[in-house]
Design a protein around this motif. Structure first.
Motif, short mmCIF file in Angstrom:
data_model
loop_
_atom_site.label_atom_id
_atom_site.label_comp_id
_atom_site.label_asym_id
_atom_site.label_seq_id
_atom_site.Cartn_x
_atom_site.Cartn_y
_atom_site.Cartn_z
N PHE A 13 -43.97 -10.07 13.42
CA PHE A 13 -43.67 -11.30 14.15
C PHE A 13 -44.98 -11.82 14.76
CE2 PHE A 13 -39.96 -8.54 14.35
CZ PHE A 13 -38.95 -9.36 13.87
N ALA A 14 -45.38 -13.02 14.37
CA ALA A 14 -46.65 -13.60 14.84
C ALA A 14 -46.39 -14.89 15.60
CB ALA A 14 -47.58 -13.87 13.66
N GLY A 15 -47.10 -15.07 16.72
CA GLY A 15 -47.01 -16.31 17.46
C GLY A 15 -47.95 -17.35 16.85
N HIS A 53 -35.22 -14.43 18.74
CA HIS A 53 -35.35 -14.33 17.28
C HIS A 53 -35.62 -12.87 16.88
CE1 HIS A 53 -36.38 -15.48 13.16
NE2 HIS A 53 -37.38 -14.62 13.27
N VAL A 54 -36.54 -12.22 17.59
CA VAL A 54 -36.85 -10.83 17.27
C VAL A 54 -35.61 -9.95 17.40
CG1 VAL A 54 -38.12 -8.80 18.09
CG2 VAL A 54 -39.30 -11.00 17.87
N LEU A 55 -34.87 -10.13 18.47
CA LEU A 55 -33.67 -9.32 18.68
C LEU A 55 -32.60 -9.62 17.63
CD1 LEU A 55 -33.50 -9.48 22.56
CD2 LEU A 55 -33.97 -7.45 21.19
N ASP A 56 -32.49 -10.88 17.24
CA ASP A 56 -31.51 -11.24 16.21
C ASP A 56 -31.86 -10.57 14.88
OD1 ASP A 56 -30.04 -12.79 17.93
OD2 ASP A 56 -30.85 -14.72 17.24
N VAL A 57 -33.15 -10.58 14.53
CA VAL A 57 -33.58 -9.95 13.28
C VAL A 57 -33.32 -8.44 13.33
CG1 VAL A 57 -35.59 -9.34 11.89
CG2 VAL A 57 -35.28 -11.70 12.68
N ILE A 58 -33.74 -7.81 14.40
CA ILE A 58 -33.55 -6.36 14.52
C ILE A 58 -32.07 -6.00 14.51
CG2 ILE A 58 -33.86 -4.37 16.04
CD1 ILE A 58 -36.50 -5.59 16.95
N GLY A 59 -31.31 -6.75 15.27
CA GLY A 59 -29.87 -6.48 15.33
C GLY A 59 -29.20 -6.64 13.98
N SER A 60 -29.56 -7.69 13.25
CA SER A 60 -28.99 -7.94 11.93
C SER A 60 -29.40 -6.84 10.94
CB SER A 60 -29.45 -9.30 11.42
OG SER A 60 -28.97 -9.54 10.12
N ASP A 61 -30.66 -6.43 11.01
CA ASP A 61 -31.15 -5.40 10.10
C ASP A 61 -30.48 -4.05 10.33
OD1 ASP A 61 -32.90 -7.09 8.85
OD2 ASP A 61 -34.72 -6.25 9.76
N LEU A 62 -30.43 -3.65 11.59
CA LEU A 62 -30.06 -2.27 11.91
C LEU A 62 -28.57 -2.07 12.16
CD1 LEU A 62 -33.02 -1.25 14.27
CD2 LEU A 62 -32.86 -1.10 11.77
N ALA A 63 -27.86 -3.14 12.51
CA ALA A 63 -26.44 -2.98 12.81
C ALA A 63 -25.61 -2.87 11.54
CB ALA A 63 -25.95 -4.16 13.64
N GLY A 113 -46.95 -17.85 21.96
CA GLY A 113 -48.30 -17.32 22.03
C GLY A 113 -48.31 -15.81 21.85
N HIS A 114 -49.25 -15.14 22.51
CA HIS A 114 -49.37 -13.69 22.35
C HIS A 114 -48.15 -12.97 22.91
CE1 HIS A 114 -51.57 -9.99 21.60
NE2 HIS A 114 -51.28 -9.59 22.82
N PHE A 115 -47.64 -13.45 24.04
CA PHE A 115 -46.45 -12.87 24.65
C PHE A 115 -45.25 -13.72 24.28
CE2 PHE A 115 -50.03 -11.55 27.28
CZ PHE A 115 -49.81 -10.18 27.36
N LEU A 116 -44.22 -13.09 23.77
CA LEU A 116 -43.05 -13.81 23.29
C LEU A 116 -42.35 -14.55 24.42
CD1 LEU A 116 -41.42 -11.15 20.90
CD2 LEU A 116 -42.97 -13.02 20.31
N ASP A 117 -42.01 -15.82 24.18
CA ASP A 117 -41.17 -16.53 25.14
C ASP A 117 -39.71 -16.18 24.85
OD1 ASP A 117 -40.47 -17.97 22.86
OD2 ASP A 117 -41.60 -19.76 23.43
N ASP A 118 -38.79 -16.79 25.59
CA ASP A 118 -37.38 -16.44 25.45
C ASP A 118 -36.86 -16.69 24.04
OD1 ASP A 118 -37.30 -15.64 28.07
OD2 ASP A 118 -36.39 -17.49 28.82
N ASN A 119 -37.27 -17.82 23.44
CA ASN A 119 -36.81 -18.13 22.09
C ASN A 119 -37.37 -17.13 21.07
OD1 ASN A 119 -35.29 -20.36 22.87
ND2 ASN A 119 -37.01 -21.78 22.62
N GLY A 120 -38.64 -16.78 21.23
CA GLY A 120 -39.24 -15.80 20.33
C GLY A 120 -38.58 -14.45 20.45
N LEU A 121 -38.31 -14.03 21.68
CA LEU A 121 -37.64 -12.74 21.90
C LEU A 121 -36.25 -12.75 21.29
CD1 LEU A 121 -37.54 -9.94 23.15
CD2 LEU A 121 -36.81 -11.00 25.30
#
Length: 235
Positions: A183-185, A225-235, A215-223
């Motif tokens: 995941f890149a900003g 997205h990351v959680l959605d991807v991880i949740g979809s992959d691993l659940a 940017g370098h630190f994920l904002d709420d929308n970026g976070l």
């Protein structure tokens, strides 16, 4: 975070340089119940403030292997932010070298591909230069940057973390056989999408790169997205 007995897979979470496990405090609530986040707290911060932080990746990873062994009795994946990405990558290699269970997947955010061997800033600079670097990166609350006593208390752990990265020149002999999702900003000057694309060279399995409007630190929308991807992959 406490153990969730009905979880199907664990997610070992590694924080960024100078950070702490508190960055993952809401992940148990935000991820599916079948995914158990396990936030790894490195010494020298928060509830481990009195412990000396590590300054060597080899020593850090050796200790992580020892401490995390009990958690490897269950399927697991790894997520690392910035420094945490490099730590999780080095940990995966150490697990393979020891013939221990391997992560099902590596999720890496805000970290340039290891093959680039980019110069790490801050670790061998003055306190003033290190603080200037913190301001440039963003992510540190203004009230912390403006409180000299608090800032001086935080710098040793940050400098130690950056030393872990700045002195690590590990060149593995073989790629990991583990899928990597990066995941890149888009506005991250430290780990731009172009600098994160070389993570592809670290795996013989699948590779995905998501570019986020952050940017370098994920904002709420970026976070999210990351959680959605991880949740979809691993659940």
């Amino acid at each position: 975070m406490g153990r969730c007995e009905d979880a199907r897979i664990r997610l070992l979470c590694f924080h960024y340089a100078g950070g702490s496990a508190s960055m993952f405090r809401d992940w148990q609530r935000l991820l599916p119940h079948s995914v158990e986040p396990v936030a790894v707290q490195l010494p020298g911060r928060a509830d481990r403030f009195g412990e000396a932080p590590y300054t060597s990746m080899t020593a850090l990873v050796d200790r992580l292997v020892e401490v995390l062994k009990p958690a490897l009795d269950h399927p697991f994946a790894c997520y690392g932010a910035s420094m945490g990405a490099r730590v999780s990558w080095a940990l995966a290699h150490a697990l393979r070298d020891r013939c221990l269970p391997m992560p099902r997947k590596l999720y890496v955010a805000s970290s340039s591909g290891p093959v680039l061997e980019e110069v790490v800033r801050g670790w061998n600079e003055t306190d003033e230069q290190l603080v200037a670097y913190m301001r440039e990166l963003g992510g540190t609350p203004p009230e912390v940057l403006d409180d000299n006593d608090l800032l001086m208390a935080l710098l040793p752990a940050l400098r130690a973390d950056l030393t872990v990265l700045g002195t690590h020149a590990y060149a593995p002999s073989a790629k990991l056989d583990v899928p990597i999702h990066a995941f890149a900003g888009r506005d991250d000057f430290e780990a731009s999408p172009a600098r994160m694309a070389p993570w592809r060279a670290e795996t013989s399995a699948t590779f995905d790169l998501d570019v986020l409007d952050t940017g370098h630190f994920l904002d709420d929308n970026g976070l999210r997205h990351v959680l959605d991807v991880i949740g979809s992959d691993l659940a």
